[in-house]
Design a protein around this motif. Structure first.
Motif, short mmCIF file in Angstrom:
data_model
loop_
_atom_site.label_atom_id
_atom_site.label_comp_id
_atom_site.label_asym_id
_atom_site.label_seq_id
_atom_site.Cartn_x
_atom_site.Cartn_y
_atom_site.Cartn_z
N GLY A 2 27.43 69.84 84.99
CA GLY A 2 27.57 69.33 83.85
C GLY A 2 29.00 68.87 83.41
N VAL A 3 29.43 68.79 82.14
CA VAL A 3 30.51 68.23 81.81
C VAL A 3 30.98 69.30 80.65
CG1 VAL A 3 31.89 66.38 80.53
CG2 VAL A 3 29.99 65.98 82.27
N VAL A 4 32.39 69.66 80.71
CA VAL A 4 33.26 70.49 79.80
C VAL A 4 34.14 69.43 78.86
CG1 VAL A 4 34.72 72.10 78.98
CG2 VAL A 4 32.94 72.36 80.89
N THR A 5 34.21 69.35 77.55
CA THR A 5 34.99 68.49 76.94
C THR A 5 35.63 69.55 75.63
OG1 THR A 5 33.46 67.80 75.23
CG2 THR A 5 33.94 66.67 77.03
N TYR A 6 37.02 69.43 75.39
CA TYR A 6 37.57 70.25 74.32
C TYR A 6 38.03 69.20 73.16
CZ TYR A 6 40.53 73.46 72.06
OH TYR A 6 41.35 74.15 70.99
N LYS A 7 37.55 69.31 71.77
CA LYS A 7 38.10 68.32 70.94
C LYS A 7 37.86 66.83 71.60
CE LYS A 7 41.27 71.23 69.01
NZ LYS A 7 42.84 71.51 68.50
N MET A 30 29.44 79.87 89.56
CA MET A 30 30.78 79.28 89.00
C MET A 30 31.12 78.05 89.47
SD MET A 30 32.45 82.35 90.95
CE MET A 30 30.88 83.06 90.95
N ALA A 31 32.13 77.44 88.79
CA ALA A 31 32.64 75.93 89.22
C ALA A 31 33.96 75.70 88.43
CB ALA A 31 31.58 74.86 88.84
N VAL A 32 34.85 75.00 89.11
CA VAL A 32 35.82 74.26 88.27
C VAL A 32 35.72 72.99 87.93
CG1 VAL A 32 38.26 74.15 88.53
CG2 VAL A 32 37.32 76.29 89.75
N THR A 33 36.32 72.63 87.13
CA THR A 33 35.82 71.23 86.19
C THR A 33 36.89 70.12 87.00
OG1 THR A 33 37.31 71.62 84.43
CG2 THR A 33 34.95 71.85 84.04
N ASP A 34 36.56 68.80 87.09
CA ASP A 34 37.42 67.90 87.80
C ASP A 34 38.40 67.27 86.44
OD1 ASP A 34 35.52 66.00 86.66
OD2 ASP A 34 34.76 65.58 88.72
N ALA A 35 38.90 66.18 86.98
CA ALA A 35 39.54 65.27 86.09
C ALA A 35 38.82 64.79 84.87
CB ALA A 35 40.46 64.28 86.75
N ALA A 36 37.35 64.53 85.24
CA ALA A 36 36.55 63.87 84.16
C ALA A 36 35.95 65.25 83.45
CB ALA A 36 35.39 63.04 84.92
N GLY A 37 36.17 66.39 83.67
CA GLY A 37 35.59 67.49 83.14
C GLY A 37 34.14 67.80 83.63
N LYS A 38 33.93 67.18 84.72
CA LYS A 38 32.38 67.63 85.42
C LYS A 38 32.71 68.82 86.39
CE LYS A 38 31.29 62.77 85.46
NZ LYS A 38 30.73 61.66 86.30
N VAL A 109 15.65 68.91 86.24
CA VAL A 109 17.43 68.69 86.31
C VAL A 109 18.07 69.32 85.25
CG1 VAL A 109 18.90 66.71 86.17
CG2 VAL A 109 16.76 66.18 87.11
N ASN A 110 18.90 70.13 85.83
CA ASN A 110 19.58 71.06 84.70
C ASN A 110 21.14 70.42 84.58
OD1 ASN A 110 17.76 73.49 84.28
ND2 ASN A 110 17.55 73.06 86.38
N GLU A 111 21.37 69.79 83.41
CA GLU A 111 22.67 69.42 83.22
C GLU A 111 23.03 69.70 81.86
OE1 GLU A 111 23.14 64.96 83.83
OE2 GLU A 111 22.17 65.11 85.87
N PHE A 112 24.05 70.12 81.84
CA PHE A 112 24.81 70.47 80.62
C PHE A 112 26.05 70.04 80.01
CE2 PHE A 112 22.46 73.89 83.01
CZ PHE A 112 21.42 74.04 82.07
N GLN A 113 26.02 69.71 78.66
CA GLN A 113 27.29 69.22 78.19
C GLN A 113 27.55 70.26 77.19
OE1 GLN A 113 28.64 65.75 78.32
NE2 GLN A 113 30.30 66.40 76.86
N PHE A 114 29.09 70.92 77.68
CA PHE A 114 29.63 71.87 76.77
C PHE A 114 30.70 71.05 75.94
CE2 PHE A 114 27.94 74.34 80.40
CZ PHE A 114 26.97 74.91 79.67
N ASN A 115 30.60 70.99 74.82
CA ASN A 115 31.76 70.41 73.73
C ASN A 115 32.50 71.48 73.08
OD1 ASN A 115 30.95 67.65 74.34
ND2 ASN A 115 29.00 68.12 73.08
#
Length: 118
Positions: A2-7, A30-38, A109-115
């Protein structure tokens, strides 16, 4: 995954934790996001992905910052006292307060977008 964004901006270096909502149904991942928030999840046993089930999602990011205090170093001189600064809203840190809940389904396909928002 997935992807994590903030604001609206990707969050790099965030810790993403999926915790089963029901004891014994699912395995924490668990995971750690990369530079693109992925991020790409893996279980505590090191297996890629997450097992099917329902999860609460905690997302945290911290950095160490000086408190303004100084302490003597054993070898002489002074050093800053550091503290942990949380860079994302507190509600996403704990299972009891996070509004993020997901269902991992087998064969899909389990993909998540966390805004994240304040």
């Amino acid at each position: 995954m997935g992807v994590v964004t903030y604001k609206g901006q990707p969050v790099e270096g965030a810790n993403v934790m999926f915790s089963p909502t029901t004891q014994g149904q699912g395995v924490a991942a668990m995971a750690v996001t990369d530079a693109a928030g992925k991020f790409t999840l893996q279980t505590a046993q090191g297996k890629p992905g997450a097992v099917p089930g329902e999860y609460v999602v905690m997302i945290t990011k911290t950095e160490m910052v000086p408190t303004g205090e100084k302490v003597p170093k054993p070898e002489g001189g002074m050093e800053d006292v550091m503290t942990t600064k949380h860079l994302l809203p507190e509600k996403y840190r704990f299972p009891s307060s996070t509004p993020l809940k997901v269902k991992i389904e087998e064969g899909k396909v389990n993909e998540f977008q966390f805004n994240l928002e304040d």
